[in-house]
Design a protein around this motif. Structure first.
Motif, mmCIF file in Angstrom:
data_model
loop_
_atom_site.group_PDB
_atom_site.id
_atom_site.type_symbol
_atom_site.label_atom_id
_atom_site.label_comp_id
_atom_site.label_asym_id
_atom_site.label_seq_id
_atom_site.Cartn_x
_atom_site.Cartn_y
_atom_site.Cartn_z
ATOM 1 N N LEU A 1 -0.040 -1.251 10.689
ATOM 2 C CA LEU A 1 0.119 -1.311 9.243
ATOM 3 C C LEU A 1 0.070 -2.749 8.737
ATOM 4 O O LEU A 1 0.612 -3.048 7.679
ATOM 5 N N ARG A 2 -0.595 -3.587 9.467
ATOM 6 C CA ARG A 2 -0.689 -4.975 9.035
ATOM 7 C C ARG A 2 -1.444 -5.059 7.701
ATOM 8 O O ARG A 2 -2.531 -4.500 7.553
ATOM 9 N N GLY A 3 -0.837 -5.722 6.742
ATOM 10 C CA GLY A 3 -1.463 -5.879 5.436
ATOM 11 C C GLY A 3 -1.485 -4.620 4.600
ATOM 12 O O GLY A 3 -2.120 -4.588 3.543
ATOM 13 N N LEU B 1 9.365 3.676 12.648
ATOM 14 C CA LEU B 1 8.397 2.584 12.620
ATOM 15 C C LEU B 1 8.657 1.621 13.780
ATOM 16 O O LEU B 1 8.286 0.454 13.721
ATOM 17 N N SER B 2 9.282 2.143 14.821
ATOM 18 C CA SER B 2 9.576 1.295 15.966
ATOM 19 C C SER B 2 8.266 0.797 16.577
ATOM 20 O O SER B 2 7.303 1.546 16.744
ATOM 21 N N GLY B 3 8.218 -0.500 16.870
ATOM 22 C CA GLY B 3 7.027 -1.086 17.462
ATOM 23 C C GLY B 3 5.843 -1.199 16.526
ATOM 24 O O GLY B 3 4.745 -1.577 16.955
ATOM 25 N N ALA B 4 6.033 -0.899 15.251
ATOM 26 C CA ALA B 4 4.921 -0.932 14.300
ATOM 27 C C ALA B 4 4.558 -2.364 13.927
ATOM 28 O O ALA B 4 5.404 -3.259 13.927
ATOM 29 N N ASP B 5 3.274 -2.551 13.602
ATOM 30 C CA ASP B 5 2.800 -3.846 13.139
ATOM 31 C C ASP B 5 2.836 -3.844 11.619
ATOM 32 O O ASP B 5 1.982 -3.242 10.967
ATOM 33 N N LEU B 6 3.845 -4.476 11.050
ATOM 34 C CA LEU B 6 4.032 -4.530 9.598
ATOM 35 C C LEU B 6 3.840 -5.952 9.075
ATOM 36 O O LEU B 6 4.286 -6.274 7.980
ATOM 37 N N ALA C 1 9.686 -3.651 15.830
ATOM 38 C CA ALA C 1 8.626 -3.797 14.827
ATOM 39 C C ALA C 1 8.433 -5.269 14.477
ATOM 40 O O ALA C 1 9.330 -6.093 14.639
ATOM 41 N N ASP C 2 7.239 -5.577 13.986
ATOM 42 C CA ASP C 2 6.929 -6.954 13.587
ATOM 43 C C ASP C 2 6.728 -6.999 12.082
ATOM 44 O O ASP C 2 5.753 -6.479 11.551
ATOM 45 N N LEU C 3 7.688 -7.619 11.364
ATOM 46 C CA LEU C 3 7.621 -7.750 9.912
ATOM 47 C C LEU C 3 7.344 -9.188 9.491
ATOM 48 O O LEU C 3 7.627 -9.580 8.367
ATOM 49 N N THR C 4 6.757 -9.972 10.393
ATOM 50 C CA THR C 4 6.435 -11.358 10.080
ATOM 51 C C THR C 4 5.547 -11.424 8.835
ATOM 52 O O THR C 4 4.529 -10.745 8.754
ATOM 53 N N GLY C 5 5.958 -12.217 7.878
ATOM 54 C CA GLY C 5 5.156 -12.387 6.675
ATOM 55 C C GLY C 5 5.172 -11.199 5.732
ATOM 56 O O GLY C 5 4.388 -11.164 4.772
ATOM 57 N N ALA C 6 6.045 -10.225 5.964
ATOM 58 C CA ALA C 6 6.113 -9.057 5.072
ATOM 59 C C ALA C 6 6.390 -9.515 3.650
ATOM 60 O O ALA C 6 7.218 -10.396 3.413
ATOM 61 N N LEU C 7 5.705 -8.915 2.698
ATOM 62 C CA LEU C 7 5.797 -9.331 1.307
ATOM 63 C C LEU C 7 6.896 -8.582 0.562
ATOM 64 O O LEU C 7 6.994 -7.354 0.641
ATOM 65 N N PHE C 8 7.709 -9.338 -0.162
ATOM 66 C CA PHE C 8 8.733 -8.797 -1.056
ATOM 67 C C PHE C 8 9.792 -7.960 -0.321
ATOM 68 O O PHE C 8 10.439 -7.099 -0.916
ATOM 69 N N LEU C 9 9.956 -8.221 0.962
ATOM 70 C CA LEU C 9 11.012 -7.570 1.728
ATOM 71 C C LEU C 9 12.337 -8.234 1.378
ATOM 72 O O LEU C 9 12.429 -9.457 1.310
ATOM 73 N N THR C 10 13.381 -7.443 1.157
ATOM 74 C CA THR C 10 14.677 -7.992 0.779
ATOM 75 C C THR C 10 15.722 -7.764 1.870
ATOM 76 O O THR C 10 15.569 -6.895 2.734
ATOM 77 N N THR D 1 13.031 -6.909 17.007
ATOM 78 C CA THR D 1 12.450 -6.800 15.668
ATOM 79 C C THR D 1 12.199 -8.192 15.118
ATOM 80 O O THR D 1 13.099 -9.035 15.089
ATOM 81 N N ARG D 2 10.994 -8.439 14.665
ATOM 82 C CA ARG D 2 10.639 -9.744 14.117
ATOM 83 C C ARG D 2 10.683 -9.666 12.603
ATOM 84 O O ARG D 2 10.065 -8.785 11.994
ATOM 85 N N ILE D 3 11.428 -10.588 11.977
ATOM 86 C CA ILE D 3 11.627 -10.552 10.529
ATOM 87 C C ILE D 3 11.218 -11.886 9.914
ATOM 88 O O ILE D 3 11.138 -12.899 10.606
#
Length: 275
Positions: free
Chosen positions: A201-203, A216-221, A239-248, A261-263
């Protein structure tokens, strides 16, 4: 006031309970549920609120059944209302101002949330084509938050949101355009309990998506747009949420994750996540 150039330099958009009159603990209601152990009506102080406006069980909210408190963030509205709108005079010192203060608080909270998103959009290098409009929007909203109580109560928050959302969407589109490959669109999707383990789910756009209890375990976010996504009990382990937009932070606090989990760097790993 000019818009700051980095959202990491936005102390005014982060809750500072030391400068707040415990407004989230008084103004807002909650009902007995899995999030709260008791009922509380709006305008009634929580039983855990101390004389210094601090929470007596802040360090053990989850263990005490107050999980709902751990997923709430005023985005700095509490101290703005306490110290700016009402000049540092609390509802205890001036009981006559209490009702107005409680009504103003959610208005400013909504505006501060919009400020937070707008500030983040201003930080996006790819959003340069709309940066001037974003800066004007930031300044307009900031000015609204600094009005007198009566003027604040007259603010049409939905109208303000309607003006800013297209700019936030455009900033998101510009940022995600740099992500290689086809981006999935799950905007507003009902994905409650969905099995998306390891999903690519990147981008992707997950704006306003219902992700309650989704796997969403292990998902590419990476670089995914998560503005307004409901992430209660979402499994983000690994999961990888590196660079996720508007995450709070409240979204992360509501989800489940682990040490893998990468945040984004500007957010904190929730203490209740698995090691």
């Amino acid at each position: 006031m000019p818009a700051p150039t980095s959202h990491t330099a936005h102390p005014d958009l982060r809750a500072d309970c030391g400068d707040c009159f415990g407004l989230c603990c008084v103004a807002l209601p909650f009902a007995r549920s899995s999030d709260f152990p008791v009922n509380k009506s709006a305008g009634t102080p929580c039983g855990n609120l101390q004389d210094d406006f601090r929470c007596a069980i802040h360090a053990r909210l989850r263990d005490s059944g107050y999980q709902g408190c751990t997923v709430f963030d005023c985005f700095g509205a509490g101290q703005k209302v306490s110290q700016v709108t009402f000049g540092g005079v609390s509802w205890r010192d001036e009981p006559g101002s209490a009702r107005t203060m409680y009504e103003v608080f959610p208005v400013v909270r909504h505006l501060h949330e919009l400020l937070k998103y707008t500030a983040e959009a201003l930080d996006l290098a790819a959003a340069r084509p709309v940066r001037a409009e974003l800066r004007r929007a930031y300044d307009r909203i900031d000015a609204l938050t600094r009005q007198a109580p009566d003027a604040l109560l007259a603010v049409d928050v939905d109208a303000v949101r309607g003006e800013v959302n297209p700019l936030l969407l455009r900033a998101s589109e510009l940022a995600r355009a740099a992500v290689p490959g086809r981006k999935k669109n799950h905007r507003g999707a009902h994905l409650m309990g969905a099995r998306l383990r390891g999903a690519r789910l990147r981008g992707a756009s997950l704006r306003g998506a219902l992700l309650v209890a989704a796997d969403l375990s292990g998902a590419d976010l990476r670089d995914a747009d998560l503005i307004g996504a409901d992430m209660r009990d979402t499994d983000l382990r690994g999961a990888d949420l590196t660079g996720a937009l508007f995450l709070t932070q409240p979204q992360l606090n509501a989800a489940r994750g682990d040490a893998a989990t990468r945040i984004p760097k500007n957010l904190e790993r929730p203490a209740h996540w698995a090691a």
